[in-house]
Design a protein around this motif. Structure first.
Motif, PDB file in Angstrom:
ATOM      1  N   ASN B  71       4.434 -14.142  -6.558  1.00 43.71           N
ATOM      2  CA  ASN B  71       4.852 -12.980  -6.892  1.00 43.71           C
ATOM      3  C   ASN B  71       4.656 -12.130  -8.292  1.00 43.71           C
ATOM      4  O   ASN B  71       4.515 -11.204  -8.521  1.00 43.71           O
ATOM      5  N   ALA B  74       0.400 -11.652  -8.292  1.00 43.81           N
ATOM      6  CA  ALA B  74       0.907 -10.317  -7.272  1.00 43.81           C
ATOM      7  C   ALA B  74       0.792  -9.100  -8.128  1.00 43.81           C
ATOM      8  O   ALA B  74       1.116  -7.865  -7.945  1.00 43.81           O
ATOM      9  N   LEU B  76       4.139  -8.308  -8.579  1.00 43.35           N
ATOM     10  CA  LEU B  76       5.362  -8.205  -7.338  1.00 43.35           C
ATOM     11  C   LEU B  76       6.610  -7.951  -8.272  1.00 43.35           C
ATOM     12  O   LEU B  76       7.591  -7.650  -8.043  1.00 43.35           O
ATOM     13  N   PRO B  94       0.532  -4.310  -7.427  1.00 39.02           N
ATOM     14  CA  PRO B  94       0.238  -5.144  -6.389  1.00 39.02           C
ATOM     15  C   PRO B  94      -1.430  -4.260  -6.817  1.00 39.02           C
ATOM     16  O   PRO B  94      -1.267  -3.044  -7.960  1.00 39.02           O
ATOM     17  N   PRO B  96      -5.625  -3.679  -5.139  1.00 41.41           N
ATOM     18  CA  PRO B  96      -6.366  -3.997  -3.755  1.00 41.41           C
ATOM     19  C   PRO B  96      -7.128  -5.711  -3.969  1.00 41.41           C
ATOM     20  O   PRO B  96      -7.866  -5.970  -3.251  1.00 41.41           O
ATOM     21  N   ARG B  98      -5.756  -8.286  -4.986  1.00 44.95           N
ATOM     22  CA  ARG B  98      -4.607  -9.262  -4.392  1.00 44.95           C
ATOM     23  C   ARG B  98      -4.678  -8.871  -3.057  1.00 44.95           C
ATOM     24  O   ARG B  98      -3.731  -8.142  -2.575  1.00 44.95           O
ATOM     25  N   GLY B  99      -4.671  -9.750  -2.206  1.00 45.49           N
ATOM     26  CA  GLY B  99      -4.098 -10.264  -1.097  1.00 45.49           C
ATOM     27  C   GLY B  99      -2.949 -11.125  -1.248  1.00 45.49           C
ATOM     28  O   GLY B  99      -3.242 -11.990  -1.376  1.00 45.49           O
ATOM     29  N   MET B 100      -2.194 -11.004   0.015  1.00 50.45           N
ATOM     30  CA  MET B 100      -0.710 -12.420   0.090  1.00 50.45           C
ATOM     31  C   MET B 100      -1.112 -12.361   1.301  1.00 50.45           C
ATOM     32  O   MET B 100      -0.395 -11.632   2.188  1.00 50.45           O
ATOM     33  N   ALA B 168      -3.893 -10.414   5.613  1.00 49.08           N
ATOM     34  CA  ALA B 168      -4.491 -10.297   4.531  1.00 49.08           C
ATOM     35  C   ALA B 168      -6.091 -10.754   3.929  1.00 49.08           C
ATOM     36  O   ALA B 168      -6.202 -10.051   4.127  1.00 49.08           O
ATOM     37  N   LEU B 171      -8.722  -7.394   4.884  1.00 49.52           N
ATOM     38  CA  LEU B 171      -8.592  -5.932   3.336  1.00 49.52           C
ATOM     39  C   LEU B 171      -9.553  -7.264   2.483  1.00 49.52           C
ATOM     40  O   LEU B 171     -10.108  -6.147   1.193  1.00 49.52           O
ATOM     41  N   LEU B 177      -3.626 -14.584  -2.399  1.00 52.10           N
ATOM     42  CA  LEU B 177      -2.478 -15.849  -2.999  1.00 52.10           C
ATOM     43  C   LEU B 177      -1.518 -15.956  -1.124  1.00 52.10           C
ATOM     44  O   LEU B 177      -1.150 -15.084  -0.277  1.00 52.10           O
TER      45      LEU B 177
END
Ligand SMILES: Nc1ncnc2c1ncn2[C@@H]1O[C@H](COP(=O)(O)OP(=O)(O)OP(=O)(O)O)[C@@H](O)[C@H]1O
Ligand SMILES: [Mg+2]
Lengths: 298, 266
Positions: B71, B74, B76, B94, B96, B98-100, B168, B171, B177
């Motif tokens: 997190n 990310a 968050l 957060p 663009p 990184r995707g989770m 995820a 994008l 992650l």
């Protein structure tokens, strides 16, 4: 025994034969529901049984009245109520005001107050619910305002708005507004934080966060608020129409009472109940249409 | 036969070897508010560098701060101490890049499987036709053809998790992650998804930080396995899996790594 459970094969091996391959053997009731005979009896149980009980009560009521078990002038039998409904529609009470006129007028007032409450309550509730400070500030006000019985405001409403339509719409708005507001605030507050996080990882702007995450997530709450508010609106209207008007179901009932026309009182009650039923059905239909994903959650 | 390379990393930085650093975690701690501060210390003084295109797994007992660390990467959750940088730029939230995939699939219940996958694409303003085609490709990638228009509550836990993975991937983030993404899958599907993930990782050149409870999954997938220990959450050891892919799950070498990591966790 093994037939109903669907686990072992029956003595003649038929228990297994009803289960489709790959469906698993532990869900016999689901298989059974697909059989037409079962479907018919389920349909009967869902709509037939309620109708049956209503019919039985009406029959007893009618029979008891015909036998003179109670005074037909204080508790008119169903047949009498029915003929009164007809008389009311054709002759009117007071003369010239038909049942549909009364119903239309009541519906119009409820609709106006209800719509006003929705237009105010939904945006306001969403805003308040998303701000911790605002919801803390508003909470005591909402709690107080909600616990004020709407009809106790009648004298004040008359003083502020007169005896015309405004005071009636105001009282209905008041009654609907607070229930709705509380539910909308709850909905805006109870957005799963995991969904907010998921959206944050998917390039969601603050604006999209509101319209694409917070609002849809609050919709079930908003709907239940709308349903509660509507019920309350119809409860309030009868009291509100006691004064300053001769048109409307509430007015009809109170005037019928002064003339000791209990059959008319019952006719008015039936009309109100009919409204409630139709609107409840309409709302649940709308809810199923708009929130298909939330089905079976209630 | 070489024996697995194990490095003890207590205070030192767990290094990415030769590759250019993509994610740099420098002496990061996360203290959650708690009555007993020691209990609330989810991550304590963790340093870790993940190289460009590296596949790193985080392994460790429940509560050792894996999710919290993810997190923080990310954006968050903010660290209470230390710094995290991506491509040399400090993480402020957060982004663009990184995707989770979350531990709980966190799908939007009001959207169908395919609409969930398209959520981020809508935000980016991708035209509808293109969006649909892209999402449809991902649906077949995660083997959910025929379930496009189902709502999350109509899907099994494993299917929901696969929708979340596709969402995820939609994008095409540089950094993936993943928090126990295959935890809810049966063994067969799990092995297939592992192969798919490796294929995507190799084809699209992504940096992956992967949380798992499965030692063999970590060995099969990763360039490096980071073993963490709880109370407070720390990096205990790192094991470099320098075995060429595709890896054989039943090899002697695999068993050796398994034993090494198991010992590191205990
Ligand atoms: N929001 C929070 N508030 C307080 N404490 C938290 C919070 N999130 C995590 N913790 C604590 O931090 C520690 C690490 O939690 P974390 O979720 O990162 O563990 P984990 O390694 O992901 O565990 P698991 O394998 O069970 O998912 C735990 O002791 C947990 O109680
Ligand atoms: Mg976790």
């Amino acid at each position: 025994m093994s037939d109903t459970l669907g686990t072992g094969s029956g003595p003649d091996g038929k228990a297994k034969a009803t289960v489709a391959p790959g469906q698993g053997e532990c869900r016999p009731s689901i298989e059974a529901e697909r059989q037409p005979g079962w479907a018919v009896s389920r349909h009967l149980r869902q709509t037939g049984l309620p109708l049956l009980s209503v019919a039985v009560i009406l029959a007893f009521w009618e029979g008891a009245a015909q036998l003179g078990l109670f005074d037909a002038s204080t508790i008119p039998p169903p047949s009498r109520v029915l003929s009164t409904v007809w008389e009311l529609q054709t002759l009117g009470f007071p003369r010239g005001s038909s049942l549909l006129t009364h119903m239309g007028s009541t519906l119009g007032r409820v609709a106006a107050g209800y719509a006003l409450a929705a237009v105010l309550g939904i945006p306001l509730g969403m805003l308040i619910g998303r701000s911790l400070r605002a919801s803390r500030m508003v909470l005591p006000i909402v709690t107080f305002a909600r616990s004020v019985a709407t009809l106790s405001l009648l004298p004040l409403a008359v003083l502020w708005f007169g005896v015309g339509e405004e005071s009636k719409v105001f009282l209905i708005t008041y009654g609907c507004f607070w229930v709705l507001l509380t539910n909308v605030i709850d909905g805006a507050k109870n957005v799963d934080p995991a969904l907010i996080r998921a959206a944050l990882m998917l390039d969601t702007s603050p604006r999209a966060m509101f319209y694409r995450v917070i609002l849809p997530s609050a919709l079930p709450y908003i709907f239940s608020g709308l349903r509660l508010a509507l019920g309350l609106g119809f409860m309030v209207i009868v009291g509100v129409e006691l004064i300053g008007t001769s048109i409307g179901l509430g007015a009809l009932i109170s005037q019928a009472r002064t003339f000791y026309r209990m059959d008319l009182v019952f006719a008015g009650m039936v009309a109100i109940a009919l409204f409630g039923l139709l609107i409840a059905l309409g709302l649940s239909w709308l809810e199923r249409l708009l929130l298909p994903w939330a089905r079976e959650s209630k | 036969m070489q024996s697995p390379r194990v490095e003890r990393v207590t205070e030192a930085v767990a290094n990415a070897g030769s590759a250019r650093p993509k994610i740099e975690i420098l002496q990061v701690s996360k203290q959650f508010p708690a009555e007993d501060p020691a209990r609330g210390l989810a991550v304590s003084n963790v340093s870790l560098t993940v190289g460009q295109n590296e596949f790193v797994s985080l392994l460790g007992r429940s509560g050792c701060g894996k999710t919290t660390l993810l997190n923080m990467i990310a954006g968050l959750v903010a660290p209470t101490q230390g710094q995290i940088a991506i491509d040399g730029k400090p993480v402020r939230g957060p982004g663009p890049d990184r995707g989770m995939v979350f531990q709980s699939s966190a799908l939007f219940p009001w959207l169908t499987a395919i609409d969930n996958i398209e959520f981020g694409l809508v935000n980016r303003g991708v035209p509808k036709v293109e969006r649909r085609r892209h999402a449809q490709d991902l649906i077949s990638l995660v083997q959910l053809s025929g379930f496009e228009s189902k709502y999350p509550r109509e899907l099994s836990g494993g299917m929901q998790q696969r929708v979340a993975i596709a969402r995820a991937l939609a994008l095409d983030p540089e950094i993936l992650l993943m928090d126990e993404p295959f935890g809810a899958l049966d063994e067969l599907t799990r092995a297939e998804m592992q192969d798919e993930l490796l294929a995507i990782w190799q084809k699209r050149t992504k940096t992956v930080v992967f949380v798992t409870h499965s030692i063999s999954e970590a060995i099969f997938l990763s360039d490096r396995v980071i073993v963490m220990s709880p109370h407070p959450g720390r990096i205990r050891e790192q094991i470099v899996i320098d075995v060429p892919r595709p890896r054989q799950r039943a090899s002697v070498q695999f068993a050796q790594f398994y034993e090494t990591i198991q010992r590191a966790i205990e």
